[in-house]
Design an enzyme around this catalytic site. Structure first.
Site, mmCIF file in Angstrom:
data_model
loop_
_atom_site.group_PDB
_atom_site.id
_atom_site.type_symbol
_atom_site.label_atom_id
_atom_site.label_comp_id
_atom_site.label_asym_id
_atom_site.label_seq_id
_atom_site.Cartn_x
_atom_site.Cartn_y
_atom_site.Cartn_z
ATOM 1 N N HIS A 168 3.875 -11.121 21.059
ATOM 2 C CA HIS A 168 4.997 -10.003 20.267
ATOM 3 C C HIS A 168 6.138 -10.330 20.561
ATOM 4 C CE1 HIS A 168 6.735 -7.498 17.980
ATOM 5 N NE2 HIS A 168 5.896 -6.573 17.545
ATOM 6 N N CYS A 171 11.111 -4.058 15.714
ATOM 7 C CA CYS A 171 10.024 -5.217 15.190
ATOM 8 C C CYS A 171 10.430 -6.756 14.189
ATOM 9 C CB CYS A 171 9.173 -5.447 15.398
ATOM 10 S SG CYS A 171 8.353 -4.740 16.997
ATOM 11 N N GLU A 181 -2.433 -3.393 8.327
ATOM 12 C CA GLU A 181 -1.870 -4.028 7.883
ATOM 13 C C GLU A 181 -3.132 -4.822 6.855
ATOM 14 O OE1 GLU A 181 0.629 -8.339 8.448
ATOM 15 O OE2 GLU A 181 -0.964 -7.460 10.294
ATOM 16 N N LYS A 212 0.605 -14.133 16.497
ATOM 17 C CA LYS A 212 1.220 -13.187 18.277
ATOM 18 C C LYS A 212 0.314 -13.482 18.977
ATOM 19 C CE LYS A 212 4.114 -10.101 16.511
ATOM 20 N NZ LYS A 212 4.526 -10.256 14.962
ATOM 21 N N HIS A 264 1.973 -9.584 10.325
ATOM 22 C CA HIS A 264 2.585 -8.904 11.811
ATOM 23 C C HIS A 264 1.604 -8.782 13.155
ATOM 24 C CE1 HIS A 264 5.655 -7.194 14.278
ATOM 25 N NE2 HIS A 264 4.586 -5.216 14.074
ATOM 26 N N PHE A 284 8.808 -0.473 15.514
ATOM 27 C CA PHE A 284 8.766 1.406 15.176
ATOM 28 C C PHE A 284 10.323 1.932 14.274
ATOM 29 C CE2 PHE A 284 6.828 0.683 19.982
ATOM 30 C CZ PHE A 284 5.551 1.188 19.561
#
Length: 413
Positions: A340, A163, A314, A335, A303, A399
């Site tokens: 996403h 991502c 975050e 998002k 994010h 990831f």
């Protein structure tokens, strides 16, 4: 960065808009693109909704023969790239220039093609597998197809870091220009992960929201009742250019790319490092390379996935970097509206970050109804807000422990 690098064009195809302008207008309006999946039968899945690009008709943008030889993610990339190039003043492409590169990041490439061709193999035999199966599924093919469509013959590759892919593509493109390997790079991300295999896989990993009864409210970053992210699809592309080159040709400059930081967690295959350590180091590195102090930042496009750990960590990362100044920042997660987009997320969010600078408007985080006590910053809940934005950053995390941060600044000659 030692070399000044600027954004001169943008394009997008998302669940909330078929162009960059439409996407931005939807974001500031707080419009969700999340709904029940329609491009395949999702009835047997535990998660049956996503941020889907509606009524996609690739034949309207390219010859049918070409469209049938591309995975959906490559189609998105072509359309967004053509818009970005035209927006930058290159309606007819780049004429085979060796000084124009292409970098289109993706997280999982042509996964829908992969699933379809495995089904054909199992049901009809190996002789019926398409001769275009491999080039359609390859993760580098969007970048290759864009270079062909725009006749750009400079550096060409496809960053793939889950991502963070599109954010890394933008950062690497800026570095390529800085090293004088290109004057222009068409760069961004594309993703079309909406197929049974991908949705089932993320659902089995318990990464997705399961709010089938209310899809539009499912993506709720920083909310106490968040339960996972919502998959999205689409593409966003920018034209990055050496500032001197852009000024010489009289281009409109949308923003300046000032810095890029990329680090690894070395911690876990899916979970972020405790306390958001990787995200904090990426932000600090990007700001250091920009020669910009944390106190100069006005906006953080987070994010903000709507997963329990990401949003909490975050938030901790932002506090670690900005200290008490974190409470004066405007923060938001787009998002909440686009879903996403996995490997394309960083490009869509970079576009939103640039527009926030240009328009002086912070897009909202929608569906933020019950604030999480651990997430106590100003996330611009539910409604956009006017604010003078000179410097803004965009965070991406993936990831495998990938963390990337991009710093943008208002262009001043």
């Amino acid at each position: 960065m030692d070399e000044r690098i600027v954004v001169t064009g943008m394009g997008a195809v998302t669940a909330v808009g078929g162009t960059a302008e439409e996407t931005w207008d939807s974001l500031v309006s707080g419009r969700s693109g999340v709904k029940d999946i329609s491009i395949f039968d999702a009835s047997r899945l535990s998660v049956r909704f996503a941020a889907e690009v509606s009524d996609w008709k690739p034949d309207e943008y390219m010859p049918r023969k070409d469209a049938r030889r591309m995975d959906r993610y490559s189609q998105f990339a072509i359309v967004a790239s053509r818009e970005a190039a035209a927006n930058a003043g290159f309606e007819d492409g780049f004429g085979g220039s060796d000084r124009v590169g292409v970098m289109i990041g993706t997280g999982i490439g042509g996964i829908a093609t992969t699933q379809e061709q495995f089904r054909i193999l199992d049901s009809r035999g190996p002789d019926r597998v398409s001769p275009f199966a491999v080039p359609m599924m390859l993760p580098n093919m969007a970048s290759g197809q864009v270079s062909i469509a725009l006749q750009a013959r400079g550096p060409n590759f496809a960053p793939m870091s889950a991502c963070s892919s599109a954010a890394d593509a933008l950062g690497l493109a800026a570095q390529t220009i800085e090293r004088h390997e290109a004057d222009i790079v068409v760069v961004g991300g594309a993703e079309a992960p909406l197929c049974e295999m991908a949705v089932a896989g993320f659902a089995s990993a318990r990464a997705l929201s399961s709010r089938n009864e209310d899809p539009e409210s499912a993506s709720r970053p920083f909310d106490a009742e968040r339960d996972g992210f919502v998959m999205g699809e689409g593409a966003a592309v920018m034209v990055l250019e050496r500032a001197e080159h852009a000024v010489a040709r009289g281009a409109e400059i949308l923003a300046e790319v000032c810095g890029y930081g990329s680090v690894g967690d070395a911690y876990h295959i899916t979970q972020p490092a405790e306390g958001g350590d990787g995200g904090a180091r990426a932000m600090s590195l990007a700001l250091e390379r920009s020669d910009i102090a944390p106190s100069e930042v006005d906006y953080v496009n987070a994010h903000g996935t709507s997963t329990p750990l990401n949003d909490k960590f975050e938030t901790m990362a932002i506090k670690s970097v900005f200290g008490e100044a974190a409470y004066g920042l405007s923060v938001s997660s787009t998002k909440s509206m686009t879903g996403h987009l996995l490997g394309a997320a960083g490009a869509v969010e970079a576009l939103a970050t640039v527009e926030a600078i240009r328009q002086g408007v912070i897009p909202p985080t929608i569906n933020l109804k019950n604030p999480d006590p651990d997430c106590d910053l100003d996330y611009t809940p539910n409604l956009c807000r006017e604010r003078d934005v000179r410097v803004a950053i965009s965070n991406s995390m993936g990831f495998g422990g990938h963390n990337a941060c991009l710093v943008f600044r208002r262009w001043e000659a």
